[in-house]
Design a protein around this motif. Sequence first.
Motif, PDB file in Angstrom:
ATOM      1  N   ASP A 288      -3.674  53.759  34.045  1.00  0.00           N
ATOM      2  CA  ASP A 288      -3.592  53.015  35.299  1.00  0.00           C
ATOM      3  C   ASP A 288      -3.693  51.500  35.134  1.00  0.00           C
ATOM      4  N   ARG A 289      -3.752  51.023  33.882  1.00  0.00           N
ATOM      5  CA  ARG A 289      -3.949  49.587  33.674  1.00  0.00           C
ATOM      6  C   ARG A 289      -3.193  49.116  32.437  1.00  0.00           C
ATOM      7  N   CYS A 290      -2.505  47.988  32.583  1.00  0.00           N
ATOM      8  CA  CYS A 290      -1.914  47.340  31.419  1.00  0.00           C
ATOM      9  C   CYS A 290      -2.262  45.862  31.455  1.00  0.00           C
ATOM     10  N   VAL A 291      -2.094  45.213  30.320  1.00  0.00           N
ATOM     11  CA  VAL A 291      -2.477  43.814  30.171  1.00  0.00           C
ATOM     12  C   VAL A 291      -1.278  43.031  29.654  1.00  0.00           C
ATOM     13  N   ILE A 292      -1.019  41.879  30.278  1.00  0.00           N
ATOM     14  CA  ILE A 292       0.075  41.010  29.848  1.00  0.00           C
ATOM     15  C   ILE A 292      -0.482  39.740  29.220  1.00  0.00           C
ATOM     16  N   ASP A 293       0.395  39.006  28.521  1.00  0.00           N
ATOM     17  CA  ASP A 293      -0.053  37.816  27.782  1.00  0.00           C
ATOM     18  C   ASP A 293       0.002  36.539  28.624  1.00  0.00           C
ATOM     19  N   ALA A 294       0.023  36.671  29.933  1.00  0.00           N
ATOM     20  CA  ALA A 294      -0.038  35.517  30.839  1.00  0.00           C
ATOM     21  C   ALA A 294      -1.321  35.597  31.648  1.00  0.00           C
ATOM     22  N   GLY A 295      -2.226  34.646  31.408  1.00  0.00           N
ATOM     23  CA  GLY A 295      -3.481  34.597  32.150  1.00  0.00           C
ATOM     24  C   GLY A 295      -3.525  33.395  33.068  1.00  0.00           C
ATOM     25  N   SER A 296      -4.729  32.915  33.330  1.00  0.00           N
ATOM     26  CA  SER A 296      -4.884  31.804  34.266  1.00  0.00           C
ATOM     27  C   SER A 296      -4.307  30.502  33.712  1.00  0.00           C
ATOM     28  N   LYS A 297      -4.161  30.393  32.381  1.00  0.00           N
ATOM     29  CA  LYS A 297      -3.573  29.191  31.804  1.00  0.00           C
ATOM     30  C   LYS A 297      -2.058  29.172  31.950  1.00  0.00           C
ATOM     31  N   THR A 298      -1.495  30.255  32.449  1.00  0.00           N
ATOM     32  CA  THR A 298      -0.060  30.324  32.745  1.00  0.00           C
ATOM     33  C   THR A 298       0.195  30.475  34.234  1.00  0.00           C
ATOM     34  N   LEU A 299      -0.511  31.400  34.882  1.00  0.00           N
ATOM     35  CA  LEU A 299      -0.250  31.732  36.282  1.00  0.00           C
ATOM     36  C   LEU A 299      -1.083  30.920  37.271  1.00  0.00           C
ATOM     37  N   ALA A 300      -2.123  30.239  36.787  1.00  0.00           N
ATOM     38  CA  ALA A 300      -3.063  29.497  37.645  1.00  0.00           C
ATOM     39  C   ALA A 300      -3.845  30.473  38.520  1.00  0.00           C
ATOM     40  N   LEU A 301      -4.847  29.955  39.197  1.00  0.00           N
ATOM     41  CA  LEU A 301      -5.763  30.812  39.953  1.00  0.00           C
ATOM     42  C   LEU A 301      -5.577  30.737  41.466  1.00  0.00           C
ATOM     43  N   ASP A 302      -4.569  29.987  41.912  1.00  0.00           N
ATOM     44  CA  ASP A 302      -4.356  29.855  43.353  1.00  0.00           C
ATOM     45  C   ASP A 302      -4.036  31.191  44.003  1.00  0.00           C
TER      46      ASP A 302
END
Length: 389
Positions: A288-302
């Motif tokens: 039920d869960r996967c992880v991608i290599d884009a975190g807050s340093k890519t997607l931002a937290l807005d």
Amino acid sequence: MVQPLVLPFIHAEWFETPAVVVHRPTLDRNIARMAALAADAKVALRPHVKAHKTVEIARRQRMAGTQGITVAKLGEAEVFAEAGFRDITVAYPVISAVKRDRLAALAARARVTTVADDLEQVDLLARMAEERAVTVGLWLKVDTGLYRCGIPTAEEDRAAAVVSRILLWEKRWREEPGGGVYFAGLLTHAGHAYGAESKEEVEAIAESEGEQLAALKKALQMRGLPTPALSAGSTPTAARVSKVPGISEIRPGNYVFNDRTQVRLGVANPEDCSLRVVARVVSRPTPDRCVIDAGSKTLALDQGAHGSSGLEGFGVVCGKEGLRVTRLSEEHGVIERPNSRVELPRVGQVVELIPNHACPVVNLTRRLGVVGEAGWEGWWSVDAQGRVE
């Protein structure tokens, strides 16, 4: 379901992720649409380039018909002046001595205006202009409901005092050769529209934004204080405020990209979102869960501009109904499926995301991938990336 725009043109196995990629035909369509809107309303379009920080995009906007640019910070202004842009509004208070010095240097090679809402600030900028023999236009920054910078429109006495001081310095400049300041008009940003709950509420805020400016202009004129221009508009409010009688120019920025925020507000459709984030699944620790290599340093937290939180998650997965990024670490994005009917991507698979807020995403990357109608076109430099000083 939101369809991928850029994945069909990417060789997934050899594509470096995470990456921020622009679908150029959609970008160009967005640019043309806003230019046509401004032309139809007979207002000037002065786009806010902090949204993209990219000289190539600003050039495309200029070719479509803009009258100057808007920036947030002097660092952005310096980058775009170096690239040949010669009509720049710095829509941010310039306060310190070092900033005033940089503003003077900028004004020596471009037509520059900036904002003021304080008597002391006006005096400092006017003295700087005289000492450095440069000319700077001053907008009175007006608050129409965001409750950030600016004099509230109801405080007519305060507004009149600041405008009178600017006009006093302008008179001195016009009577004596050399540098000085002049009154550009009234400027506002109805950023509180980003907290609206419906398109109708956005339009009401936009109409109020324009009407408040027009009412203050009338009040100043009754005191014998001429007001040359009225500057307003963000991406959500541009369409409506541009039609308010008396508005001179609009300053939208995000419209070149659009994002989940604009879709939520009813301003854009998902297919109007030209900016996408491409990421790779690096782990699938549970069904039920996967992880991608884009975190807050890519997607931002807005989760909504100006502190609003109208969105769930941190990006939607294109081509996968109901899938979104539910939480972020600095370098990890977690995607959790809402139910067993939704299939998660496998390890190694590349996914395409629409981010919540495109502007900080762009500021976090040094380049934008570009996809055209026929395929991959290369990279554009984010020239003012990180220039927040």
